[in-house]
Design a protein around this motif. Sequence first.
Motif, short mmCIF file in Angstrom:
data_model
loop_
_atom_site.label_atom_id
_atom_site.label_comp_id
_atom_site.label_asym_id
_atom_site.label_seq_id
_atom_site.Cartn_x
_atom_site.Cartn_y
_atom_site.Cartn_z
N ALA A 12 0.88 -1.32 -0.39
CA ALA A 12 -0.02 -0.26 0.32
C ALA A 12 0.80 1.70 -0.04
O ALA A 12 0.38 2.18 -0.36
CB ALA A 12 -0.76 0.18 1.26
N ALA A 13 2.47 1.03 0.71
CA ALA A 13 3.01 2.71 1.24
C ALA A 13 3.43 2.37 -0.47
O ALA A 13 3.71 3.45 -1.17
CB ALA A 13 3.62 2.28 2.33
N HIS A 15 2.90 1.59 -3.24
CA HIS A 15 1.55 2.06 -4.36
C HIS A 15 1.28 3.78 -3.90
O HIS A 15 0.87 4.32 -5.08
CB HIS A 15 -0.13 1.07 -4.11
N ALA A 16 1.52 4.28 -3.30
CA ALA A 16 0.64 5.07 -2.34
C ALA A 16 1.63 6.18 -3.15
O ALA A 16 1.62 7.81 -3.81
CB ALA A 16 0.87 6.00 -1.03
N ARG A 18 3.75 5.49 -6.27
CA ARG A 18 3.43 5.00 -7.15
C ARG A 18 2.45 6.02 -7.45
O ARG A 18 2.46 7.01 -8.99
CB ARG A 18 3.25 4.16 -7.54
N ASP A 19 0.97 6.46 -7.53
CA ASP A 19 0.36 6.99 -7.21
C ASP A 19 0.26 9.20 -7.05
O ASP A 19 -0.14 10.26 -7.79
CB ASP A 19 -0.73 6.76 -6.64
N ARG A 20 1.61 9.12 -6.18
CA ARG A 20 2.02 10.37 -6.36
C ARG A 20 3.02 11.36 -7.72
O ARG A 20 3.15 12.42 -7.65
CB ARG A 20 3.03 10.56 -5.08
N ARG A 32 9.72 8.42 -8.06
CA ARG A 32 8.95 7.35 -8.08
C ARG A 32 9.97 6.85 -6.80
O ARG A 32 10.23 5.88 -5.61
CB ARG A 32 8.83 6.62 -8.98
N THR A 39 10.58 7.18 1.44
CA THR A 39 9.60 6.28 2.78
C THR A 39 10.07 5.11 3.22
O THR A 39 9.40 4.72 4.52
CB THR A 39 8.13 6.34 1.82
#
Length: 71
Positions: A12-13, A15-16, A18-20, A32, A39
């Motif tokens: 989940a971290a 993917h977050a 990636r989405d940023r 990324r 992170t």
Amino acid sequence: MNSHNTTPERIAALHAVRDRHLGLSASAQRDRLLDALQTCQHVTTFEASRHLDLYDPRARAMELRKRGPTS
């Protein structure tokens, strides 16, 4: 956990991250990877490829090393 021992929370971290940083350019991929390293402290090649959508994580890591430290 999956076969590569990546926890659902870590996925989940990633993917977050990636989405940023959307996009397919080398620059977006470097952003990324750098964000994920800041992170999560470390990222495996498998994680970078699978969860950060990096085509060649080794090349992006080399480019970040050549670029040097960021502030």
